[in-house]
Each structure stands twice: as C-alpha cells, then as structure tokens.
Design a protein around this motif. Structure first.
Motif, PDB file in Angstrom:
ATOM      1  N   THR A   1       7.094   0.379  -6.458  1.00 12.26           N
ATOM      2  CA  THR A   1       5.712   0.295  -6.900  1.00 12.26           C
ATOM      3  C   THR A   1       4.877  -0.343  -5.812  1.00 12.26           C
ATOM      4  OG1 THR A   1       4.251  -0.457  -8.696  1.00 12.26           O
ATOM      5  CG2 THR A   1       6.018  -1.954  -8.016  1.00 12.26           C
ATOM      6  N   SER A   2       3.543  -0.325  -5.979  1.00 14.26           N
ATOM      7  CA  SER A   2       2.642  -0.861  -4.966  1.00 14.26           C
ATOM      8  C   SER A   2       1.751  -1.933  -5.571  1.00 14.26           C
ATOM      9  CB  SER A   2       1.772   0.257  -4.385  1.00 14.26           C
ATOM     10  OG  SER A   2       0.769  -0.273  -3.534  1.00 14.26           O
TER      11      SER A   2
ATOM     12  N   VAL B   1       7.924  -5.864   0.502  1.00 18.63           N
ATOM     13  CA  VAL B   1       7.499  -5.405   1.821  1.00 18.63           C
ATOM     14  C   VAL B   1       6.150  -6.038   2.143  1.00 18.63           C
ATOM     15  CG1 VAL B   1       6.956  -3.414   3.252  1.00 18.63           C
ATOM     16  CG2 VAL B   1       8.745  -3.243   1.507  1.00 18.63           C
ATOM     17  N   ALA B   2       6.111  -6.796   3.237  1.00 19.26           N
ATOM     18  CA  ALA B   2       4.894  -7.502   3.665  1.00 19.26           C
ATOM     19  C   ALA B   2       4.216  -8.210   2.494  1.00 19.26           C
ATOM     20  CB  ALA B   2       3.926  -6.518   4.326  1.00 19.26           C
ATOM     21  N   PRO B   3       4.930  -9.098   1.803  1.00 17.57           N
ATOM     22  CA  PRO B   3       4.353  -9.775   0.640  1.00 17.57           C
ATOM     23  C   PRO B   3       3.196 -10.689   1.032  1.00 17.57           C
ATOM     24  CG  PRO B   3       6.417 -10.812   1.258  1.00 17.57           C
ATOM     25  CD  PRO B   3       6.290  -9.583   2.111  1.00 17.57           C
ATOM     26  N   SER B   4       2.299 -10.931   0.074  1.00 17.35           N
ATOM     27  CA  SER B   4       1.117 -11.743   0.353  1.00 17.35           C
ATOM     28  C   SER B   4       1.411 -13.230   0.307  1.00 17.35           C
ATOM     29  CB  SER B   4       0.008 -11.406  -0.647  1.00 17.35           C
ATOM     30  OG  SER B   4       0.448 -11.646  -1.974  1.00 17.35           O
ATOM     31  N   ALA B   5       2.460 -13.630  -0.412  1.00 20.05           N
ATOM     32  CA  ALA B   5       2.773 -15.055  -0.547  1.00 20.05           C
ATOM     33  C   ALA B   5       4.219 -15.225  -0.964  1.00 20.05           C
ATOM     34  CB  ALA B   5       1.852 -15.700  -1.580  1.00 20.05           C
ATOM     35  N   ASP B   6       4.712 -16.459  -0.877  1.00 20.99           N
ATOM     36  CA  ASP B   6       6.060 -16.759  -1.349  1.00 20.99           C
ATOM     37  C   ASP B   6       6.144 -16.516  -2.848  1.00 20.99           C
ATOM     38  OD1 ASP B   6       7.944 -17.853   0.695  1.00 20.99           O
ATOM     39  OD2 ASP B   6       6.215 -19.120   1.126  1.00 20.99           O
ATOM     40  N   PRO B   7       7.102 -15.715  -3.306  1.00 19.46           N
ATOM     41  CA  PRO B   7       7.216 -15.439  -4.738  1.00 19.46           C
ATOM     42  C   PRO B   7       7.934 -16.563  -5.470  1.00 19.46           C
ATOM     43  CG  PRO B   7       8.940 -14.290  -3.570  1.00 19.46           C
ATOM     44  CD  PRO B   7       8.112 -14.994  -2.516  1.00 19.46           C
ATOM     45  N   SER B   8       7.641 -16.662  -6.746  1.00 13.32           N
ATOM     46  CA  SER B   8       8.352 -17.618  -7.594  1.00 13.32           C
ATOM     47  C   SER B   8       9.330 -16.824  -8.452  1.00 13.32           C
ATOM     48  CB  SER B   8       7.373 -18.389  -8.482  1.00 13.32           C
ATOM     49  OG  SER B   8       8.061 -19.275  -9.326  1.00 13.32           O
ATOM     50  N   VAL B   9      10.562 -16.705  -7.942  1.00 14.91           N
ATOM     51  CA  VAL B   9      11.567 -15.857  -8.593  1.00 14.91           C
ATOM     52  C   VAL B   9      12.867 -16.632  -8.703  1.00 14.91           C
ATOM     53  CG1 VAL B   9      12.884 -13.717  -8.454  1.00 14.91           C
ATOM     54  CG2 VAL B   9      10.521 -13.758  -7.676  1.00 14.91           C
TER      55      VAL B   9
ATOM     56  N   ASN C   1       0.258   3.949   2.743  1.00 13.05           N
ATOM     57  CA  ASN C   1       0.482   3.680   4.155  1.00 13.05           C
ATOM     58  C   ASN C   1       1.788   4.352   4.597  1.00 13.05           C
ATOM     59  OD1 ASN C   1       1.506   2.313   6.580  1.00 13.05           O
ATOM     60  ND2 ASN C   1      -0.167   0.864   6.275  1.00 13.05           N
ATOM     61  N   PRO C   2       1.748   5.209   5.628  1.00 12.35           N
ATOM     62  CA  PRO C   2       2.968   5.924   6.033  1.00 12.35           C
ATOM     63  C   PRO C   2       4.128   5.006   6.386  1.00 12.35           C
ATOM     64  CG  PRO C   2       1.039   6.883   7.080  1.00 12.35           C
ATOM     65  CD  PRO C   2       0.579   5.626   6.419  1.00 12.35           C
ATOM     66  N   LEU C   3       3.851   3.843   6.980  1.00 13.95           N
ATOM     67  CA  LEU C   3       4.925   2.931   7.329  1.00 13.95           C
ATOM     68  C   LEU C   3       5.631   2.418   6.088  1.00 13.95           C
ATOM     69  CD1 LEU C   3       6.554   1.138   9.277  1.00 13.95           C
ATOM     70  CD2 LEU C   3       4.750  -0.591   9.016  1.00 13.95           C
ATOM     71  N   PHE C   4       4.858   1.986   5.086  1.00 15.64           N
ATOM     72  CA  PHE C   4       5.464   1.445   3.872  1.00 15.64           C
ATOM     73  C   PHE C   4       6.175   2.541   3.083  1.00 15.64           C
ATOM     74  CE2 PHE C   4       1.722  -1.665   4.205  1.00 15.64           C
ATOM     75  CZ  PHE C   4       2.456  -2.497   5.042  1.00 15.64           C
ATOM     76  N   ALA C   5       5.627   3.751   3.120  1.00 15.05           N
ATOM     77  CA  ALA C   5       6.299   4.867   2.453  1.00 15.05           C
ATOM     78  C   ALA C   5       7.633   5.164   3.123  1.00 15.05           C
ATOM     79  CB  ALA C   5       5.411   6.110   2.486  1.00 15.05           C
ATOM     80  N   GLU C   6       7.665   5.095   4.460  1.00 13.35           N
ATOM     81  CA  GLU C   6       8.902   5.342   5.192  1.00 13.35           C
ATOM     82  C   GLU C   6       9.922   4.245   4.902  1.00 13.35           C
ATOM     83  OE1 GLU C   6      10.392   6.307   9.768  1.00 13.35           O
ATOM     84  OE2 GLU C   6       8.377   5.532   9.414  1.00 13.35           O
ATOM     85  N   LEU C   7       9.459   2.995   4.834  1.00 11.91           N
ATOM     86  CA  LEU C   7      10.358   1.887   4.513  1.00 11.91           C
ATOM     87  C   LEU C   7      10.946   2.044   3.113  1.00 11.91           C
ATOM     88  CD1 LEU C   7       8.633  -1.309   5.958  1.00 11.91           C
ATOM     89  CD2 LEU C   7      11.012  -0.650   6.298  1.00 11.91           C
ATOM     90  N   ALA C   8      10.085   2.384   2.138  1.00 12.05           N
ATOM     91  CA  ALA C   8      10.563   2.551   0.764  1.00 12.05           C
ATOM     92  C   ALA C   8      11.591   3.677   0.677  1.00 12.05           C
ATOM     93  CB  ALA C   8       9.389   2.839  -0.168  1.00 12.05           C
ATOM     94  N   LYS C   9      11.351   4.759   1.409  1.00 11.04           N
ATOM     95  CA  LYS C   9      12.303   5.883   1.416  1.00 11.04           C
ATOM     96  C   LYS C   9      13.630   5.464   2.029  1.00 11.04           C
ATOM     97  CE  LYS C   9      12.816  10.658   3.041  1.00 11.04           C
ATOM     98  NZ  LYS C   9      12.171  11.778   3.779  1.00 11.04           N
ATOM     99  N   ALA C  10      13.582   4.694   3.117  1.00 12.60           N
ATOM    100  CA  ALA C  10      14.805   4.247   3.773  1.00 12.60           C
ATOM    101  C   ALA C  10      15.593   3.294   2.885  1.00 12.60           C
ATOM    102  CB  ALA C  10      14.469   3.574   5.105  1.00 12.60           C
ATOM    103  N   ILE C  11      14.887   2.419   2.167  1.00 18.84           N
ATOM    104  CA  ILE C  11      15.555   1.498   1.245  1.00 18.84           C
ATOM    105  C   ILE C  11      16.217   2.277   0.114  1.00 18.84           C
ATOM    106  CG2 ILE C  11      15.176  -0.347  -0.435  1.00 18.84           C
ATOM    107  CD1 ILE C  11      12.832  -1.259   1.405  1.00 18.84           C
TER     108      ILE C  11
ATOM    109  N   ASP D   1       0.849  -1.190   0.000  1.00 19.82           N
ATOM    110  CA  ASP D   1       0.000   0.000   0.000  1.00 19.82           C
ATOM    111  C   ASP D   1       0.880   1.234   0.000  1.00 19.82           C
ATOM    112  OD1 ASP D   1      -1.792   2.047   0.378  1.00 19.82           O
ATOM    113  OD2 ASP D   1      -2.578   1.315   2.290  1.00 19.82           O
ATOM    114  N   GLY D   2       0.960   1.902  -1.149  1.00 22.24           N
ATOM    115  CA  GLY D   2       1.815   3.074  -1.259  1.00 22.24           C
ATOM    116  C   GLY D   2       1.371   4.230  -0.400  1.00 22.24           C
TER     117      GLY D   2
END
Length: 317
Positions: free
Chosen positions: A100-101, A127-135, A76-86, A73-74
């Motif tokens: 991206t969100s 960030v807080a993914p919904s499921a294990d990714p296939s990557v 959400n202040p927490l996720f925005a702060e995390l993205a900025k820190a990264i 969720d772009g």
C-alpha cells in the motif's frame, strides 16, 4: 444452488485416507506421508478443487507468512520497482506481500501501519518512511532511509552521487548544477560537493525542489540562467522534468548541457537521450530486507549497499 466449499473431509474421503493425512500433505508435515498416498491426496485436491483455509492454517502455524509493504508514493517508478522486487523475493521464500502507499503523509503512514498490523502480518517493510514507527511484536525493516528505532537497508547515497558527479567532471565540465530534493535528504548533495571539492571546482548552482517531474522541470528553467555545462539530478523523476525543460529551451544534450541522475529506474533507458544514472541496488535491497524479516531482525543495524554507475548518452558517453 451454489456448491458447498470443498472441505478436508471431502478430500480425505475421495483419497481414502484420514483427515490427518490430508493435513500432513497440505502442511508438509509434521509427519511423513508415503509417496503413493501423498499422490492420491494431491490428485483428490486437484480433482475436487480444494483450497486450504489460509487463515486457519496461519492460526495453527502461528504466522500468516505475509509481509506488509508501505511506500510513500505508489506512482513513483522507483518505489514500484522496489515493491515488485520485495514481492518477488518474498514469494521465493513462501511469503505473500500486501502493498500500500502512504502518499508521503505521516498520518496516513501511521494509519496504514495499524491496518497491516491488524491483518497480522509477519513483518513490515517501510520504504523511505517519514518517521520512526511505533511497532511491537513484528520485525520492521526500513529501506532507503536510516531510522533510530528499526533496522534499515539503504543505498550508498553519498558515494553513488560522488561517482556520478566525478564522471561529469571527467568529461571536462567545470560548472555542474544540482537539482536536489527537499530537506532530510542531504547525502546526495554531500556526494556532489565531495566530487567538486576533490576536483578543485567551485560550488555549482543548486535548486531545491520536490522529487517529481514537475520539480525537475521548474528547477531546470531556473538553472538555465546560471549557464551550467552539466546537471546532476537527485532522482530520475527530476531528471525527466529537466530533459523536457532543456528540450523546450533548444538545449542540446549532452553537447550544450550534460545530464546524469540518481535512481536508475527502467524508464531512464527510454528517454531521449537515454540517461546516465547512478542505479540503486533494488534487488539487493529487497533480498536483504526480506531475509531480515524472516530472521526476525529486531536490531537497529543499518546496512549500506553499493550503487552502480550506468553510462548512457546523456553525459556524452
């Protein structure tokens, strides 16, 4: 007519050197360049406005030096702060970030992962993914959630929630309600239960809702019927909704009901009263995630980072 893009040949001609020397200066190697010659090349780059082709350079170097970051969720202040820190941490290492969100939608999340991989990112932060990714082919780091298939970095949710509720207990509260997010986020609830059990207190009232201001607002209106003397909210957004509901009901904070929350985003300093929070270690999470990507981390090791209890007026301090 528009000017033609400045090329490496133009820079070489202006500086009186070969194109190879220009390449060595731009790419910082593989051969050393004499200081005077290097300065001539840099002056030519400044005067002519030369911009190296990042795509071509990436192909030569075998890496784009780009990280993809997907948040749920772009807004959400927490996720925005995390993205900025990264982004800040990556920049200090010479990397750029494409952020991206996924809007909390697993299908969108999978599509965004595919789009970032198509852009040949050097690594992914979920960030807080919904499921294990296939990557395959690039390192992947999950933040704020443990997954079975990828490396993860997360706060100490249970311990942090326990400390926050213990602090409310230390103010003499005996009926402490909980506003908690939906299924799949049990640790903050377990921390709340740990603190109550350790203090010999009965389980307080619980309302399960969304991680949103609206969720917190509705939850507080429900909790008021149970007459708690304190409320612990599992996110700042919920706590802000709780604050509004309590103010509208004429409840004094913290005299009638004390309040604390989990996350610790900057806006909690500017609510009234300012919120006591269990602050997520945003900078440490970002630093560890970026370092693991640079190291090419492929293990499924999960690192837990301590939280910080920040005391303000909403709890009575």
């Amino acid at each position: 007519m528009p000017k033609e893009p400045v090329t490496r040949n133009d820079v070489a001609e202006y500086a009186g050197v070969s194109t190879a020397v220009v390449s060595y200066v731009v790419n910082e190697g593989p051969r050393k360049v004499a200081p005077d010659t290097r300065e001539r090349v840099l002056e030519a780059i400044r005067v002519l406005g030369y911009r190296p082709n990042a795509t071509a350079r990436a192909l030569r170097m075998g890496t784009t030096r780009t990280f993809g970051v997907i948040t749920p969720d772009g807004g959400n202040p927490l996720f925005a702060e995390l993205a900025k820190a990264i982004d800040k941490e990556a920049a200090t290492r010479g990397y750029v970030v494409l952020q991206t969100s996924a809007d909390g939608d697993p299908e969108i999340e999978r599509a965004k992962i595919g789009e970032l991989l198509a852009r040949q990112v050097s690594g992914l932060v979920l960030v807080a993914p919904s499921a294990d990714p296939s990557v395959e082919g690039v390192p992947v780091i999950a933040i704020n959630r443990s997954l079975e298939a990828v490396s993860s970095v997360r706060p100490a949710y249970r311990e942090g929630a326990r400390r926050g509720v213990e602090h409310l207990v230390s103010h003499g509260h005996r009926v402490i309600g909980l506003v908690i997010g939906g299924a799949g986020h049990p640790e903050r609830e377990l921390g709340w239960r740990d603190a109550l059990e350790a203090a010999g207190l009965p389980e307080g009232p619980i309302v399960r809702t969304s991680f949103s201001r609206e969720g917190g607002y509705d939850a507080a209106r429900t909790l008021l019927a149970a007459s708690p003397t304190a409320i612990f909210a599992s996110s700042d957004l919920q706590a802000i909704g709780v604050l509004r509901a309590l103010h509208e009901a004429g409840v004094r904070i913290p005299e009638d009901i004390a309040l604390a929350s989990f996350d610790g985003t900057p806006e909690t300093e500017y609510t009234w009263p300012p919120l006591t929070v269990v602050r997520q270690p945003v900078e440490a999470l970002a630093r560890e995630a970026v370092q693991r990507l640079i190291d090419g981390e492929q293990s499924v090791e999960a690192l837990t980072v301590p939280t910080e209890l920040v005391l303000r007026k909403s709890c009575g301090c």
